[in-house]
Structure formats: C-alpha cells, structure tokens
Scaffold this active site. Structure first.
Site, PDB file in Angstrom:
ATOM      1  CG  HIS A   1      -1.913   1.065   1.282  1.00 52.32           C
ATOM      2  ND1 HIS A   1      -3.116   0.997   0.619  1.00 52.32           N
ATOM      3  CD2 HIS A   1      -1.901   2.274   1.888  1.00 52.32           C
ATOM      4  CE1 HIS A   1      -3.793   2.107   0.822  1.00 52.32           C
ATOM      5  NE2 HIS A   1      -3.078   2.900   1.590  1.00 52.32           N
TER       6      HIS A   1
ATOM      7  CG  HIS B   1     -10.397   3.404   3.379  1.00 49.43           C
ATOM      8  ND1 HIS B   1     -10.990   3.692   4.567  1.00 49.43           N
ATOM      9  CD2 HIS B   1      -9.069   3.303   3.654  1.00 49.43           C
ATOM     10  CE1 HIS B   1     -10.074   3.775   5.516  1.00 49.43           C
ATOM     11  NE2 HIS B   1      -8.910   3.542   4.992  1.00 49.43           N
ATOM     12  CG  ASN B   2     -10.863  -1.110  -2.339  1.00 55.04           C
ATOM     13  OD1 ASN B   2     -11.630  -0.159  -2.462  1.00 55.04           O
ATOM     14  ND2 ASN B   2      -9.930  -1.411  -3.221  1.00 55.04           N
TER      15      ASN B   2
ATOM     16  CG  ASP C   1      -3.808   6.029 -11.910  1.00 52.07           C
ATOM     17  OD1 ASP C   1      -3.470   6.732 -10.927  1.00 52.07           O
ATOM     18  OD2 ASP C   1      -3.005   5.347 -12.542  1.00 52.07           O
TER      19      ASP C   1
END
Lengths: 741, 229
Positions: free
Chosen positions: A49, A95-96, A493
């Site tokens: 991340h 923020h999956n 993106d």
C-alpha cells in the site's frame, strides 16, 4: 516504566507482512537486528500500500506531465492550472478492505482520508466523488454493505460540508468478498499558495496537529496489502473510526494556519500514520527527523512507541513550522479546539530517530526507508484474447422493448437516486449539474468558470482485455467531460486488482496500465495522482480488474454546459460516431442474453479525439441542445436516459442491421446530440468537414420511445423500471450481520 | 440591515447563507464566532446556519445551544430582533428554547438531499413578505434529522396562532402524503416564535438564490428580510 518488547522471530517478521528476502534486505540495510519498533516501521513503509513495490515499475510508464500540470504523482494530490491564478487539486484513493470489514467507518474514513490529502495541499475541498463496487445483489451480505458504505460516505462528506456530486455504483459477483470503495476529492487553491510535504531547514519544530492518537488502525496498511480469508472479520479492530467534525475543524485551522505564513511543510497522517508522514517530510527535504513521542497527544494511557508509530487514528496532521510563528500557530489551533504539540525537530544527519521518554526506540536511515523499499518486476502473463461476438450470430431472446425495460431496470443500469440523495450534493451553492448526468459540473466560486468531474471504468471490459479496458476507462472519462462541454484536463487513477504475485493478475495490472498510458498520451490527459489497491482477493478469487479513472475538465462558462435531458419536442437526434453493433461484453449480452463473453469494443483513440472535439465545438457554438455519451447499454439506453431526464419521448428510425446490435451495441467514441431542426444540415456538414460521422437517427417528442417499427415503450413504464430497482432492492428482507462468505 | 451569521464549530453552510444574503438581499453579514458573548451593536438579524455543529454529537444542536453567544442571541430575540435558524440552525434554535418542538431522525432513517416543494403559510411576516400566501416554492432539503415533533398542546397552539411558516407539499401545493419526506407532524417544515421574529426551518432557501444553480425560489426570503429592518 520499561515494557518488554517481543523478540524478533521469523513468525513475528511474517506477521508484519515482510517476506524472508525482504527481511534480509532490512538486515543488510541497517547491519543489525531491528528493534520491535523498527520492525513495525519497516512493515509500514515497505508494504504494498505504501511502497507500490509491485506496481512502481509500471506506474513509471504513465504520462504525468503537461503544460498545465503543476504537481504530478508523488505528493498528497495532483495540481493542475485552470487559469486566472486558480488551480484544481485532486486525487482518488481506495478504502476497500476496511469498508468490507466495517462498511460505515471504512467508507467514512476513506472519504476523510482523501479530503485530508486535498486540504493538506492548501486547497479547500469543493467536491467529492466515489466509485463503489459491490457483489451480486443476491449475495446475503450485499445489501448490508451498500447500506453501510452509502451511509458512511454521506455521513462523513455531509458533516464535513463538501458536496458529493458524482460517481458510480456497480454490482458483480466477483466483488462478493472484496467490495471497492474509491473516494475522490477535488479542491481549489491559488497557484501561489500550494503547500508541499518537503521540509527545509535544520532544527525546525515538527508539530503534531489535530485529533489525539489512539490504538485504532494499527497495521491498517498492512491489512490492505494482504488477501482476505475467514479470519478477516477479526480485523475489525484495525478499522479506524472517523470524526468528520474533527476533520472540519482541522480543515479550517489548517487553512487559517497556512494563510498566516507559519507553514514550511505539511503532511497528513494517513496510511501508516506518524511513520509515513515523518519519513516523507524528512526524506523529501534531505533532512533527518527526531521525534520525542512522549509529547504526542494520546487518547489512551501507556501507549508504546510501536503503537504510536503505527496508529492510523484519523484527522491528524504533521507540519514543520517557522519557529518564530509557533505561538501564532498554537493560538489558531487552540481556538479551533484541536491538539497542537511540538513532537520533534528536523536534523541534518539524515536519520529517522524515535525517542520515548529519552529512550531511543528507532534509529534508521531516513532516505533509504523509502528509496530502498523492495521493488519487484513480478512475472506476468498476457490475458488471452476473447473471440469477437457478431450480432448476426446471436439470437435475441426478446424484442427491443423488453430488452430495454430489462436493461434500464437492471442492477447495473438503474437509477442511483437512492444512493446520491443520501449525499449532500448542493452545499456550497455551486453545483450546476448534480449527480445523474455524464459529468457533475460545479462552478468555481463566483463563476462563470467551472469544473466538470467524473469517475469511470468498465471492469467487464478490463477482465476480457486489460489493454483495451484500460484505454476505455480513460476514453469514457474523457467523453463524459466532453459531453457536458468541458475541456478535459487530467486524471487520477485508482488501480484495484487481485494478488499481483499471480502472473495472470499481474498481467491484468500491466495491461490496464499500458492501456491507460496509451489513452492518456493520445488524449493529452496526464495522470497527476493515484493509488494502487492490490490483493483484492478472497479465498483465492480476485475481483474484476478495476482501474477507476477520476477525471477533471474545465468549462469557461458553466451556463453553457450541456445536459443529457431532451429539451424540446421535434428536435433532431443525431448519432455522432461509427457503430458496428458491437455486442461482445455488452450489458445486453450479459443482462439480456445471459452471456458474459466476447472481446470488448476496441477503442480508436483518434476517433475519440475527433468526435469529442466536434461535439465540444457544437456545445460551445450553442447548437447542441442536449448531449449524452454512449456507454453501458448502447444507443437505446442512452436515448431512454435522455428522454427520462427531459420528460420527452422520441421516435427512432428503423435500425441499420440487427436491432440488438444497433440499439444495444457498445461501440466506443459515440455521442447522441439533439439539435433544432433548422441546424441539422449545418451540423452534418460541419461533421463531414471534420471527418466525423454524424447521422440523424430520430426525432424527439411524445410520451413514449418508438424504436423503429417495434413496440413502443411509455416513458412512465421506463421510469418505473429505472427508478424502481434500487429502492426495491434496499427495502428487501433484512440481511444485516450476515456471516462473511 | 445589519446581519450576523454565527459560526459554531462544525457549521458548514455559513458561507452559503452569507452569499444568499449578499446576492438576494444586498446585505453583507458579519461572521460572529460562537465563543463571543455579545453581538455587534445594531444587529438586526442573527442567522444560525446549517451544518453539523459539534458533529451533531449528543443531540443535534444541543451543544451549540449552550455556546457563550447564545445568551446574546436569546436577548436579541427577546427584544424583538430577527433570528433565522436553518437546518442545524433550526435544531439549535429549538434546543436553545427560541422555538417549541424538537427535530428527530427522518422517518426513513436516512439522510435526504433533494429538491423539495414548500407551501408558504402566510406572507405577513418579516421572512415571507415577498411571497404570496399559499404560494408553492421549490427549495431543497439536506438533513438526516428533520422530523419535526411537538406535543399535542404545543401543536394546537402553533396551529391556532398561525405559527407554522412552511409545510412540505408537492409541485401542485398538495400537502402531506409522499410530499412529507421526513415524517414531520402536520407536514411542518418551519415554525415561528410567538412574536414572529424568530423563524426555524429545515429546508435550505439559501441554496436556491441563483438560476444557474437550481433555481431562485429562496431569494425572496432574503430579499424580504433585507427590507424588514
């Protein structure tokens, strides 16, 4: 008080998401075994991340510059010149993982994080968008997730006071175990008042601002860099809790502080909190940073250095201040009721030193922490090409009327009113086009200038052909901006994929990035910010590749923006662009014929540009009375949306070729434009001169759609179908707290 | 006309209402911090703006209603000064005892933001003088807790004294049914104080003062107020 810290064992290293060879890299870099706090810092800095270790090599291939680009990727958000000394600042971020575990707080803090990225640059947020992907509507968990995510997005944005003006919502069974919450924020600033993370000057105070630090969110970024499994529910404690009220105060205090001239550098505490923000400020400015953690405002007693360095408590900022302005700065924060604490200072030794009560807890080379993060050239395989699907070889299971009613009332294409009515989309008083059109349009305060905003991607195309799908996501965003009359400026993106350690998933990532790059270059549409979210997999099954494109365009005068609604009866409907009846991967083939197959429509970027520039010129000339781009569902769905928005029907000429291909094919680079009868000849001549195909396909009027010689469809039937799906779905039997699949 | 807009921590429509006063009423309001204890001398109109004061924590408006400035606002109202509370400002006004009743969660438990028609109940007040009695106007709502409630006795008084300012209605002016979006008792969207110098309303007239942005049906409220003092 001394606390014993765990011994560094291979299990502990693995629990920190570091692979054995990555740990070897740590040992080589510092020449000794890391302390527990140091291990935590490496884990935070070197996870996917934060380090982009799998994607960096490919992200470097994207076009990131342009004459109007003031700041590309690498800062908190991208910055683009919109003239008159104004700049637009924007970024999209995912923020999956947290949203799947705790939908309300996951989505809320996603919105909070991206708003903070924008105002950290000195911009006041003026709009928010979001792209949401959920599992199959029939999945027992889907409704609970939709309800929580939508409430969370609204709960944060509404309270913070930013209009949520656009976005998209999609459903597909491949998101059953991994939903996507991509949040975009857009802000406005003056070109001469932008703030950066890069610190300068030795011995300057490093100041902590905002909310207190708690134990929430520890290892959030590490969680976002791993696949889900049955134990993911247990990660609920790593989801942060948002406080939009604190963020609103932080916004006002930061903008006031920036105006006071006190700020040298500023960085928000997002993923990996204090660690990431401090290291970035130092590394970018070629400075060391010393932190004295006993000065960090904490919510809880007895927090360790490790916990403070890894906490992802929300609504916090780190700044380097001019020392002589420290008291001015403190007074501003006290006025807004926020914490203000000097927690360290800049140094000239290029070390990142962390002390707690005088005890050295970490001593690491600050530049190498970021620069020496692993970077992988992961093996990848190209996605096999799918066969073309010829309309002539597909039997239509029903007539045009029934197909249209099915599509317009489907989970995929039905009205999203239920969603966006929970978002305050009118606050600030500058929303010219609210959700529901091709792009949202907001006025730049005072006007007449405005911004057009959109978020797009068609994951089923990306799955079938990542390269064409990546191109299409960019082209559709460009087209949506064009359809309101805006000049496209730049994109952000948000690349959502599965596990990059699998060559076929890595192939999707590579293909999509190459497609995005090609389209952005061809359309002069640079990427100025972005975010990568990998490991969106549950029990080995990945999501559809979903490279969401957020895009911004500029309008000279918002009063001249075009909308999708038919305006008057008896106007000519013109189709701009060529169609071959492309049914591969279309909504019709998927939702009406029940087949998810075929090659997606190819994107001819030269045609996109030519056709789009022509449509924009017709809007600027005031000739186009309504404009809509053609995308999901093809021509007839677009006509239906224009008719519903304008409450005026249409008579369409008989189709050229097979009706299902003509009415529902998803060929790209196309628009519908209405013009007054006397202008028809002029528009068609102008199109011809520009090398653009323009053909009259029908006329507006009446209370129904008449598709050639087929059965008509009343607008009221269409409306009921279109508006009905979402409320009916959400009113279904309660399924809250269903177990994770 | 000297107008002030009170800024509470968490207010977020203070700029919207200040712009509306400027655009529709030609009035440039002062922004007054909640921590002040006095209003500027000569204040005619106090606006309690929309937002989420104190995050709507505890109860909407409850904490803001105890702000230092609110004693001065109550004194201003007691002297007959004008007070306009919009959305969170309405919630603050009821919590501060400036208006009767209470605002609870919308009946469907969701935040709602959309265009909304209102019926103007009377036009002989400082707030509605530019409207016609019974006129249907289109403004917008943006709230999660706008469900107005008052006990039977209070309601009887409000109705008997003609203190309902606006009711939720449809485009044809028909009150009730689906037009009552949040479940408010008697379709009440706004109420006056006993002496008609305080108005609280949930909908946002301040966002409807510009033809380029949704419409201008809210403008008459601010234009009328500007003439009222």
């Amino acid at each position: 008080m001394t606390q014993t810290e765990p011994a560094i064992t291979p299990d502990l290293v693995a629990a920190h998401g570091l692979k054995p060879d990555e740990y070897e890299r740590v040992l080589a870099l510092i020449g000794r075994e890391p302390s527990y706090t140091e291990l935590g810092i490496f884990s935070a800095m070197w996870n996917e991340h934060c380090s982009y270790k799998s994607s960096k090599r490919w992200l470097k291939t994207l076009p990131v510059t342009g004459p109007l680009v003031i700041q590309g990727p690498g800062e908190n958000a991208g910055v683009v010149d919109i003239g008159d000394g104004d700049v637009v600042v924007f970024k999209m971020e995912s923020h999956n993982h947290p949203s799947f575990i705790e939908p309300y707080q996951g989505a809320a803090t996603g919105v909070g994080g991206i708003l903070r990225d924008v105002f950290t640059m000195g911009a006041r947020p003026v709009a928010a968008l979001n792209a949401l992907r959920f599992g199959d509507p029939e999945h027992p968990r889907t409704r609970h997730l939709v309800s929580g995510v939508v409430a969370g997005v609204g709960g944060y944005g509404n309270s913070f006071g930013v209009p949520t003006v656009g976005g998209l919502v999609g459903f597909h069974t491949r998101y059953d175990g991994n939903i996507l919450v991509n949040a975009m924020a857009v802000g406005l600033a003056k070109a001469d008042a932008i703030f950066y993370a890069k610190a300068s000057g030795v011995g300057l105070p490093v100041v902590y601002l905002g909310s207190k630090t708690g134990r929430d969110g520890i290892h959030g970024a590490t969680m976002a860099s791993a696949e889900f499994d049955e134990g993911s529910e247990e990660k609920r404690p790593t989801v942060q809790v948002g406080d939009p009220f604190a963020e609103k105060l932080l916004l006002e205090a930061c903008l006031e502080l920036m105006a006071s001239g006190a700020v040298v550098a500023i960085q928000d505490m997002g993923a990996a909190g204090l660690t990431c923000s401090a290291v970035e400020m130092g590394a970018k400015g070629d400075l060391g940073i010393r932190l004295d953690l006993e000065n960090v405002p904490t919510r809880e007693e007895g927090m360790t250095a490790y916990e403070m360095m890894l906490s992802e408590s929300q609504e916090r900022m780190l700044m380097v201040l001019h020392p002589e302005k420290e008291e001015v700065a403190r007074a501003i924060f006290v006025k807004w009721g926020l914490d203000f604490a000097v927690v360290g200072h800049t140094t000239d030794d290029l070390r990142f030193k962390v002390y707690l009560n005088g005890e050295l807890k970490a001593d690491l080379p600050i530049k190498e922490l970021g620069d020496e993060a692993p970077e992988y050239d992961r093996p990848w395989v190209e996605t096999p090409k799918s066969q073309r699907v010829e309309a002539a070889n597909v039997d239509a299971p029903c007539d045009t009327r029934e197909a249209l009613l099915t599509l317009i009332g489907s989970a995929e294409l039905s009205s999203r009113r239920w969603v966006w009515e929970q978002y305050d989309h009118i606050i600030l008083g500058d929303t010219v086009q609210k959700p529901g059109g091709d792009s949202a349009v907001i006025r730049v305060e005072g006007g007449p200038k405005g911004l057009a905003l959109t978020a797009d991607v068609t994951p089923r195309y990306c799955e079938a052909d990542p390269f064409e799908g990546g191109k299409q996501a960019v082209a559709e965003a460009w087209r949506n901006l064009t359809a309101v009359g805006a000049t496209p400026l730049a994109v952000t993106d948000n690349l959502n994929f599965g596990n990059p350690e699998k060559p076929e998933i890595m192939g999707q990532l590579v293909g999509c990035i190459r497609g995005i790059g090609e389209a952005c270059r061809a359309l002069d549409f640079p990427v100025v910010s972005g975010n990568v979210s990998l490991y969106n997999e549950t029990q080995g099954r990945g999501i559809l590749p979903t490279p969401t494109i957020g895009a911004v365009g500029v309008l000279a005068d918002v009063a001249r923006s075009a909308t999708v609604a038919f305006k008057r009866e008896d106007e000519a409907i013109l189709l701009i662009g060529d169609g071959k009846g492309w049914l591969g991967r279309s909504c019709w083939l998927w939702l009406v014929a029940g087949r998810e197959e075929g090659a997606p429509p190819p994107v001819d970027l030269a045609a996109e540009r030519r056709n789009g520039d022509f449509v924009r010129s017709m809007i600027a000339a005031g000739v186009a009375t309504a404009v809509h781009d053609l995308s999901d569902g093809g021509l007839l769905v677009a006509v239906a949306e224009m008719a519903l928005a304008g409450r005026i029907g249409a008579r369409l000429d008989a189709p050229h070729g097979a009706p299902h291909g003509y009415f529902f094919g998803e060929d790209q680079a196309r628009y519908l434009v209405t013009v007054a009868e006397p202008s028809v000849g002029m528009v068609i001549d102008a199109a011809s001169a520009a090398g653009v195909t323009a053909a009259r396909i029908g006329t507006t009027g009446g209370d129904r759609l008449i598709p050639g010689d087929e059965a008509p469809i009343l607008l009221e039937e269409l409306r009921e179908s279109h508006e009905g799906w979402f409320p009916r779905f959400m009113a279904g039997p309660a399924v809250d707290a269903a177990p994770a699949s | 006309m000297n107008a002030v807009v009170i800024l509470f921590p968490g207010s977020n429509r203070e700029r919207d209402v200040a712009n509306a006063l400027r655009r529709a009423g030609g009035v440039a309001p002062k922004i007054v911090w909640h921590g002040e204890t006095e209003l500027p001398a000569g204040t005619d109109l106090v606006v309690l703006p929309g937002g989420f004061s104190y995050g709507d924590y505890l109860r909407c408006g409850a904490i803001a209603a105890r702000s230092p400035i609110m004693d001065a606002v109550r004194a201003h109202a007691a002297r007959g000064g004008l007070v306009l509370g919009i959305c969170n400002g309405f919630q603050i006004a009821v919590e501060a005892g400036l208006l009767p009743g209470i605002l609870t969660r919308n009946a469907n438990l969701r935040f709602l933001c959309h265009a909304q028609h209102l019926r103007v109940e009377r036009n002989d007040t400082p707030f509605t003088r530019r409207y016609a009695e019974g006129q249907t106007i289109e403004v917008c709502i943006a709230h999660g807790e706008g469900n107005y409630f008052a006990d039977e006795e209070t309601l009887k008084r409000l109705e008997g004294e003609g203190r309902v300012a606006f009711r939720y209605c449809d485009a044809n002016g028909e009150v009730g049914g689906a037009a009552n979006v949040n479940g408010s008792i008697n379709d009440i969207a706004g109420v006056y104080s006993e002496t008609f110098n305080v108005l609280g309303m949930m909908p946002h007239p301040e966002n409807l003062v510009d033809a380029a942005v949704g419409g201008i049906d809210g403008a008459a409220l601010f234009a009328g107020l500007a003439e009222a003092a």
